[in-house]
Design a protein around this motif. Structure first.
Motif, PDB file in Angstrom:
ATOM      1  N   MET A  27      -2.113   5.583   9.112  1.00 60.56           N
ATOM      2  CA  MET A  27      -1.614   4.255   9.451  1.00 60.56           C
ATOM      3  C   MET A  27      -0.363   3.977   8.631  1.00 60.56           C
ATOM      4  O   MET A  27      -0.280   4.344   7.461  1.00 60.56           O
ATOM      5  CB  MET A  27      -2.684   3.201   9.140  1.00 60.56           C
ATOM      6  CG  MET A  27      -2.285   1.779   9.513  1.00 60.56           C
ATOM      7  SD  MET A  27      -3.567   0.567   9.087  1.00 60.56           S
ATOM      8  CE  MET A  27      -3.450   0.581   7.286  1.00 60.56           C
ATOM      9  N   ARG A  28       0.612   3.316   9.259  1.00 65.58           N
ATOM     10  CA  ARG A  28       1.851   2.991   8.577  1.00 65.58           C
ATOM     11  C   ARG A  28       1.855   1.520   8.176  1.00 65.58           C
ATOM     12  O   ARG A  28       1.664   0.636   9.012  1.00 65.58           O
ATOM     13  CB  ARG A  28       3.053   3.290   9.481  1.00 65.58           C
ATOM     14  CG  ARG A  28       3.243   4.772   9.756  1.00 65.58           C
ATOM     15  CD  ARG A  28       4.180   5.017  10.927  1.00 65.58           C
ATOM     16  NE  ARG A  28       5.538   4.599  10.636  1.00 65.58           N
ATOM     17  CZ  ARG A  28       6.426   5.345   9.984  1.00 65.58           C
ATOM     18  NH1 ARG A  28       6.090   6.540   9.538  1.00 65.58           N
ATOM     19  NH2 ARG A  28       7.652   4.911   9.781  1.00 65.58           N
ATOM     20  N   GLY A  29       2.051   1.272   6.893  1.00 62.62           N
ATOM     21  CA  GLY A  29       2.177  -0.078   6.381  1.00 62.62           C
ATOM     22  C   GLY A  29       3.473  -0.188   5.599  1.00 62.62           C
ATOM     23  O   GLY A  29       4.262   0.752   5.522  1.00 62.62           O
ATOM     24  N   TYR A  30       3.699  -1.355   5.005  1.00 61.14           N
ATOM     25  CA  TYR A  30       4.906  -1.546   4.202  1.00 61.14           C
ATOM     26  C   TYR A  30       4.485  -1.853   2.772  1.00 61.14           C
ATOM     27  O   TYR A  30       3.646  -2.719   2.529  1.00 61.14           O
ATOM     28  CB  TYR A  30       5.759  -2.692   4.742  1.00 61.14           C
ATOM     29  CG  TYR A  30       7.128  -2.734   4.103  1.00 61.14           C
ATOM     30  CD1 TYR A  30       8.211  -2.092   4.693  1.00 61.14           C
ATOM     31  CD2 TYR A  30       7.335  -3.384   2.890  1.00 61.14           C
ATOM     32  CE1 TYR A  30       9.471  -2.106   4.099  1.00 61.14           C
ATOM     33  CE2 TYR A  30       8.585  -3.403   2.287  1.00 61.14           C
ATOM     34  CZ  TYR A  30       9.644  -2.760   2.902  1.00 61.14           C
ATOM     35  OH  TYR A  30      10.884  -2.759   2.296  1.00 61.14           O
ATOM     36  N   GLY A  31       5.079  -1.118   1.854  1.00 55.74           N
ATOM     37  CA  GLY A  31       4.717  -1.313   0.454  1.00 55.74           C
ATOM     38  C   GLY A  31       5.754  -0.723  -0.473  1.00 55.74           C
ATOM     39  O   GLY A  31       6.948  -0.902  -0.286  1.00 55.74           O
ATOM     40  N   PHE A  32       5.273   0.016  -1.470  1.00 56.01           N
ATOM     41  CA  PHE A  32       6.204   0.631  -2.411  1.00 56.01           C
ATOM     42  C   PHE A  32       5.702   2.026  -2.765  1.00 56.01           C
ATOM     43  O   PHE A  32       4.505   2.314  -2.723  1.00 56.01           O
ATOM     44  CB  PHE A  32       6.379  -0.230  -3.659  1.00 56.01           C
ATOM     45  CG  PHE A  32       5.147  -0.330  -4.541  1.00 56.01           C
ATOM     46  CD1 PHE A  32       5.088   0.321  -5.765  1.00 56.01           C
ATOM     47  CD2 PHE A  32       4.048  -1.082  -4.151  1.00 56.01           C
ATOM     48  CE1 PHE A  32       3.968   0.233  -6.579  1.00 56.01           C
ATOM     49  CE2 PHE A  32       2.927  -1.183  -4.953  1.00 56.01           C
ATOM     50  CZ  PHE A  32       2.885  -0.517  -6.175  1.00 56.01           C
ATOM     51  N   HIS A  33       6.649   2.888  -3.118  1.00 54.44           N
ATOM     52  CA  HIS A  33       6.323   4.287  -3.394  1.00 54.44           C
ATOM     53  C   HIS A  33       6.009   4.526  -4.859  1.00 54.44           C
ATOM     54  O   HIS A  33       5.151   5.337  -5.205  1.00 54.44           O
ATOM     55  CB  HIS A  33       7.480   5.182  -2.937  1.00 54.44           C
ATOM     56  CG  HIS A  33       7.759   5.067  -1.472  1.00 54.44           C
ATOM     57  ND1 HIS A  33       6.974   5.670  -0.515  1.00 54.44           N
ATOM     58  CD2 HIS A  33       8.715   4.379  -0.792  1.00 54.44           C
ATOM     59  CE1 HIS A  33       7.440   5.385   0.692  1.00 54.44           C
ATOM     60  NE2 HIS A  33       8.484   4.593   0.556  1.00 54.44           N
ATOM     61  N   ARG A  34       6.708   3.828  -5.739  1.00 56.04           N
ATOM     62  CA  ARG A  34       6.430   3.891  -7.164  1.00 56.04           C
ATOM     63  C   ARG A  34       6.932   2.606  -7.805  1.00 56.04           C
ATOM     64  O   ARG A  34       7.688   1.847  -7.199  1.00 56.04           O
ATOM     65  CB  ARG A  34       7.080   5.116  -7.811  1.00 56.04           C
ATOM     66  CG  ARG A  34       8.585   5.187  -7.659  1.00 56.04           C
ATOM     67  CD  ARG A  34       9.137   6.504  -8.187  1.00 56.04           C
ATOM     68  NE  ARG A  34       8.636   7.633  -7.427  1.00 56.04           N
ATOM     69  CZ  ARG A  34       9.187   8.059  -6.283  1.00 56.04           C
ATOM     70  NH1 ARG A  34      10.242   7.450  -5.765  1.00 56.04           N
ATOM     71  NH2 ARG A  34       8.683   9.093  -5.663  1.00 56.04           N
ATOM     72  N   VAL A  35       6.484   2.364  -9.024  1.00 57.65           N
ATOM     73  CA  VAL A  35       6.852   1.132  -9.705  1.00 57.65           C
ATOM     74  C   VAL A  35       8.368   1.049  -9.891  1.00 57.65           C
ATOM     75  O   VAL A  35       9.023   2.036 -10.240  1.00 57.65           O
ATOM     76  CB  VAL A  35       6.140   1.053 -11.075  1.00 57.65           C
ATOM     77  CG1 VAL A  35       6.732  -0.054 -11.945  1.00 57.65           C
ATOM     78  CG2 VAL A  35       4.652   0.829 -10.879  1.00 57.65           C
ATOM     79  N   GLY A  36       8.916  -0.138  -9.627  1.00 57.08           N
ATOM     80  CA  GLY A  36      10.351  -0.321  -9.796  1.00 57.08           C
ATOM     81  C   GLY A  36      10.850  -1.522  -9.031  1.00 57.08           C
ATOM     82  O   GLY A  36      10.101  -2.447  -8.717  1.00 57.08           O
ATOM     83  N   GLY A  37      12.144  -1.485  -8.710  1.00 54.74           N
ATOM     84  CA  GLY A  37      12.784  -2.583  -8.013  1.00 54.74           C
ATOM     85  C   GLY A  37      12.688  -2.442  -6.511  1.00 54.74           C
ATOM     86  O   GLY A  37      11.932  -1.595  -5.985  1.00 54.74           O
ATOM     87  N   PRO A  38      13.461  -3.232  -5.790  1.00 49.46           N
ATOM     88  CA  PRO A  38      13.415  -3.197  -4.324  1.00 49.46           C
ATOM     89  C   PRO A  38      13.733  -1.835  -3.727  1.00 49.46           C
ATOM     90  O   PRO A  38      13.317  -1.551  -2.596  1.00 49.46           O
ATOM     91  CB  PRO A  38      14.483  -4.230  -3.930  1.00 49.46           C
ATOM     92  CG  PRO A  38      14.543  -5.167  -5.087  1.00 49.46           C
ATOM     93  CD  PRO A  38      14.321  -4.327  -6.299  1.00 49.46           C
ATOM     94  N   GLU A  39      14.435  -1.000  -4.475  1.00 48.59           N
ATOM     95  CA  GLU A  39      14.763   0.333  -3.957  1.00 48.59           C
ATOM     96  C   GLU A  39      13.518   1.195  -3.766  1.00 48.59           C
ATOM     97  O   GLU A  39      13.555   2.215  -3.055  1.00 48.59           O
ATOM     98  CB  GLU A  39      15.748   1.039  -4.894  1.00 48.59           C
ATOM     99  CG  GLU A  39      15.170   1.536  -6.204  1.00 48.59           C
ATOM    100  CD  GLU A  39      15.013   0.442  -7.264  1.00 48.59           C
ATOM    101  OE1 GLU A  39      14.471   0.742  -8.351  1.00 48.59           O
ATOM    102  OE2 GLU A  39      15.417  -0.715  -6.987  1.00 48.59           O
ATOM    103  N   GLN A  40      12.388   0.795  -4.357  1.00 48.14           N
ATOM    104  CA  GLN A  40      11.142   1.552  -4.217  1.00 48.14           C
ATOM    105  C   GLN A  40      10.308   1.095  -3.026  1.00 48.14           C
ATOM    106  O   GLN A  40       9.277   1.679  -2.725  1.00 48.14           O
ATOM    107  CB  GLN A  40      10.310   1.428  -5.500  1.00 48.14           C
ATOM    108  CG  GLN A  40      10.982   1.976  -6.743  1.00 48.14           C
ATOM    109  CD  GLN A  40      11.282   3.453  -6.642  1.00 48.14           C
ATOM    110  OE1 GLN A  40      10.691   4.180  -5.844  1.00 48.14           O
ATOM    111  NE2 GLN A  40      12.215   3.926  -7.461  1.00 48.14           N
ATOM    112  N   GLN A  41      10.751   0.051  -2.331  1.00 47.79           N
ATOM    113  CA  GLN A  41      10.009  -0.462  -1.181  1.00 47.79           C
ATOM    114  C   GLN A  41      10.259   0.401   0.050  1.00 47.79           C
ATOM    115  O   GLN A  41      11.288   1.063   0.160  1.00 47.79           O
ATOM    116  CB  GLN A  41      10.458  -1.900  -0.866  1.00 47.79           C
ATOM    117  CG  GLN A  41      10.171  -2.895  -1.952  1.00 47.79           C
ATOM    118  CD  GLN A  41      10.865  -4.223  -1.735  1.00 47.79           C
ATOM    119  OE1 GLN A  41      10.931  -5.022  -2.644  1.00 47.79           O
ATOM    120  NE2 GLN A  41      11.399  -4.470  -0.540  1.00 47.79           N
ATOM    121  N   GLY A  42       9.325   0.342   0.985  1.00 46.93           N
ATOM    122  CA  GLY A  42       9.533   1.027   2.237  1.00 46.93           C
ATOM    123  C   GLY A  42       8.238   1.240   2.983  1.00 46.93           C
ATOM    124  O   GLY A  42       7.171   0.756   2.580  1.00 46.93           O
TER     125      GLY A  42
END
Length: 299
Positions: free
Chosen positions: A1-16
């Motif tokens: 399933m595809r959701g929206y979140g973050f890949h690792r701790v950090g700023g907005p650049e880690q979202q996706g």
């Protein structure tokens, strides 16, 4: 399933977009098809590491949706019910399907939209629980530091319904709304304590801080000991003799709040509704602190 979140701790650049396993309800949980999901400051704080979640993970703390499956021991709900509630571990709501904690889930009544219901567990729930904690009598004066935000707006409405006078600090752009809701707005910045005293000449009986830092230090001396609360800067609040809000994450609280929305006593003030594909934009609006009212995602 595809959701929206973050890949690792950090700023907005880690979202996706995050690929995760289909959720399966454990004991005490419900699986719902998400119809709407709230966006909160806590979501970006999860992403930046404030809550100890390393990622990758799907963000989203609160949802409204249709029950698809029940975990072991869950009673009071059936497949097909329209419900709203909080997600286990403050995660998972920004996806087509999500888990909710059954004990912090309620039926969505007729007359309350999924978008309205989805924003009640976190912000309105916190406001409700604070008012029970501070327990001020009718006619008392409440100070809300940051009254124009997600928690402040329902708090003003709920406090006024209890007969409290409300003085709220906010940016000038939010003063008209606060006045409409029955609060007396005052501007941030130099001289704020004088403006608060002018708005509350008989003093302040209790306060909830939603800003933290220097803004919290500034108001601390205006409040009687034991009646200063903060959800924005808990360590500093403790240092100043204040405390955190004790949350009552229960079905009864959610049902009560939904009833107030249904009868027109509480307006969740949903102002921005975006598709899940635009979750990054939605989180940016909340993280920037300039949106008035609540932001909601719809899959």
């Amino acid at each position: 399933m595809r959701g929206y979140g973050f890949h690792r701790v950090g700023g907005p650049e880690q979202q996706g977009v995050v690929d995760v396993a289909e959720p399966d309800p454990s004991a005490g949980e419900l699986l719902v098809e998400v119809r709407a999901a709230g966006v909160n400051p806590g979501d970006w704080r999860v992403r930046n590491g404030s809550y100890g979640v390393a990622g990758p993970a799907v963000l989203g703390r609160e949802v409204a949706g249709t029950v698809l499956a029940l975990g072991e021991g869950v009673t009071g709900f059936d497949v097909g019910d329209e419900v709203f509630g909080g997600c286990p571990g403050m995660l998972g709501g920004w996806a087509p399907r999500a888990l909710v904690t059954a004990s912090f889930t309620a039926h969505r009544p007729d007359g309350v939209t999924p978008e309205q219901a989805a924003v009640l567990p976190v912000a309105a729930g916190t406001a409700h629980d604070f008012l029970n904690d501070v327990d001020l009598p009718s006619g008392a004066t409440l100070l809300v530091n940051g009254a124009g935000g997600g928690v402040g707006i329902p708090l003003v409405q709920l406090a006024r319904a209890r007969g409290l006078r409300v003085v709220g600090t906010a940016s000038p752009a939010k003063h008209a709304l606060l006045t409409e809701l029955g609060a007396t707005p005052v501007s941030y910045g130099d001289g704020v304590t004088d403006r608060i005293r002018a708005a509350a000449p008989h003093g302040v009986d209790g306060a909830l801080d939603l800003v933290g830092g220097d803004a919290l230090r500034t108001i601390a001396g205006l409040v009687p000991r034991g009646t200063l609360f903060s959800i924005a800067d808990k360590p500093l609040a403790a240092e100043l003799g204040g405390r955190d809000v004790t949350r009552d994450r229960s079905t009864a609280v959610l049902a009560s709040l939904a009833g107030l929305v249904a009868d027109g006593s509480l307006d969740p003030l949903v102002r921005v509704v975006l598709p899940l594909d635009d979750a990054g934009e939605a989180l940016g609006l909340v993280e920037g602190g300039h949106v008035t009212g609540k932001v909601v995602l719809v899959p």
